[in-house]
Design a protein around this motif. Structure first.
Motif, short mmCIF file in Angstrom:
data_model
loop_
_atom_site.label_atom_id
_atom_site.label_comp_id
_atom_site.label_asym_id
_atom_site.label_seq_id
_atom_site.Cartn_x
_atom_site.Cartn_y
_atom_site.Cartn_z
N TRP A 111 0.82 -1.20 0.00
CA TRP A 111 0.00 0.00 0.00
C TRP A 111 0.85 1.25 0.00
CZ3 TRP A 111 -4.93 1.01 -0.94
CH2 TRP A 111 -5.45 2.24 -0.55
N SER A 112 1.94 1.24 0.76
CA SER A 112 2.70 2.48 0.89
C SER A 112 4.21 2.30 0.76
CB SER A 112 2.40 3.13 2.24
OG SER A 112 2.80 2.26 3.28
N GLY A 113 4.67 1.12 0.40
CA GLY A 113 6.10 0.86 0.32
C GLY A 113 6.75 1.55 -0.86
N PRO A 114 8.04 1.24 -1.08
CA PRO A 114 8.75 1.87 -2.19
C PRO A 114 8.14 1.46 -3.53
CG PRO A 114 10.08 0.15 -1.17
CD PRO A 114 8.84 0.28 -0.35
N GLY A 115 8.25 2.37 -4.48
CA GLY A 115 7.67 2.10 -5.79
C GLY A 115 6.18 2.33 -5.78
N PRO A 116 5.55 2.03 -6.89
CA PRO A 116 4.10 2.25 -6.97
C PRO A 116 3.36 1.22 -6.13
CG PRO A 116 4.89 1.28 -9.00
CD PRO A 116 6.10 1.54 -8.14
N GLY A 117 2.81 1.66 -5.02
CA GLY A 117 2.08 0.77 -4.13
C GLY A 117 0.63 0.64 -4.53
N LEU A 118 -0.09 -0.04 -3.68
CA LEU A 118 -1.51 -0.29 -3.93
C LEU A 118 -2.30 1.01 -4.02
CD1 LEU A 118 -3.59 -2.52 -4.27
CD2 LEU A 118 -3.84 -2.58 -1.79
N ARG A 119 -1.97 1.99 -3.19
CA ARG A 119 -2.67 3.28 -3.22
C ARG A 119 -2.51 3.96 -4.58
NH1 ARG A 119 -1.45 6.96 1.67
NH2 ARG A 119 -2.57 5.23 2.57
N LEU A 133 -6.21 3.35 -11.34
CA LEU A 133 -7.40 2.64 -11.82
C LEU A 133 -8.64 3.51 -11.73
CD1 LEU A 133 -6.80 -0.96 -10.46
CD2 LEU A 133 -6.75 -0.20 -12.85
N ALA A 134 -8.76 4.28 -10.65
CA ALA A 134 -9.90 5.20 -10.51
C ALA A 134 -9.83 6.27 -11.60
CB ALA A 134 -9.91 5.85 -9.13
N GLY A 135 -8.63 6.79 -11.86
CA GLY A 135 -8.47 7.78 -12.92
C GLY A 135 -8.76 7.19 -14.29
N GLY A 136 -8.31 5.97 -14.51
CA GLY A 136 -8.58 5.31 -15.77
C GLY A 136 -10.06 5.04 -15.98
N ALA A 137 -10.71 4.60 -14.92
CA ALA A 137 -12.16 4.37 -15.01
C ALA A 137 -12.89 5.69 -15.27
CB ALA A 137 -12.67 3.72 -13.73
N MET A 138 -12.48 6.73 -14.56
CA MET A 138 -13.10 8.04 -14.76
C MET A 138 -12.88 8.52 -16.19
SD MET A 138 -12.31 11.58 -12.67
CE MET A 138 -10.57 11.52 -13.05
N THR A 139 -11.66 8.36 -16.69
CA THR A 139 -11.34 8.77 -18.06
C THR A 139 -12.20 8.00 -19.06
OG1 THR A 139 -9.08 9.27 -17.42
CG2 THR A 139 -9.50 8.98 -19.77
N ALA A 140 -12.28 6.70 -18.88
CA ALA A 140 -13.06 5.86 -19.79
C ALA A 140 -14.54 6.24 -19.78
CB ALA A 140 -12.89 4.39 -19.43
#
Length: 161
Positions: free
Chosen positions: A7-15, A21-28
């Motif tokens: 969720w919050s570790g190094p690199g792109p976490g779950l957050r 994904l929320a942005g992608g869904a919103m864009t779509a």
């Protein structure tokens, strides 16, 4: 790896992934909604590829702040330069639409809205990689040396010397 580390570790976490994904869904949803409404509203008076271009431009203008502020908040530089890179990645999607939609619609006989949904679904992962590696790459010094000079180096496909 624990859920918390993801969720919050190094690199792109779950957050980060959830925000993307929320942005992608919103864009779509925004793009597809604009596209469907315009197709319905123009009743074949405007070519569907023209509707694709206008719907895309409007959708990108609407969603860019979400990506800049929520999905990739560490992106530095000017908003205009970031938007231009964001739109350049979007042009790849537009190119796929310009080629893929006529093939799916005219050759395969798939209805326009179904064909557009297929194109949207196929573009999600490519869009993420391009945005993460180029559009919203971190401008901060990471202490790991110089940022790779090209996309292939950032993706790890080519070793830098």
């Amino acid at each position: 790896m624990s859920l918390r580390a993801g969720w919050s570790g190094p690199g792109p976490g779950l957050r980060h992934r959830a925000a993307y994904l929320a942005g992608g869904a919103m864009t779509a949803v925004i793009y597809y909604g604009l596209f469907a409404c315009a197709l319905y509203g123009f009743h074949d008076r405007v070519p569907y590829l023209a509707v694709v271009v206008v719907s895309h431009l409007v959708a990108v203008l609407i969603v860019y702040p979400w990506y800049r502020l929520v999905v990739f908040p560490g992106a530095g530089g000017s908003w205009l330069a970031g938007y231009l890179r964001f739109y350049a990645v979007g042009l790849a999607f537009l190119a796929v639409c310009a080629v893929g939609l006529p093939i799916l619609v005219e050759v395969a006989g798939i209805p326009i809205l179904v064909a557009q949904a297929c194109v949207i679904l196929m573009s999600v992962s490519v869009s993420y990689v391009l945005h993460r590696m180029w559009t919203f790459r971190s401008r901060r010094s990471s202490g790991r040396g110089k940022q790779p000079d090209n996309l292939l180096q950032r993706a790890g496909a080519v070793k830098s010397h």
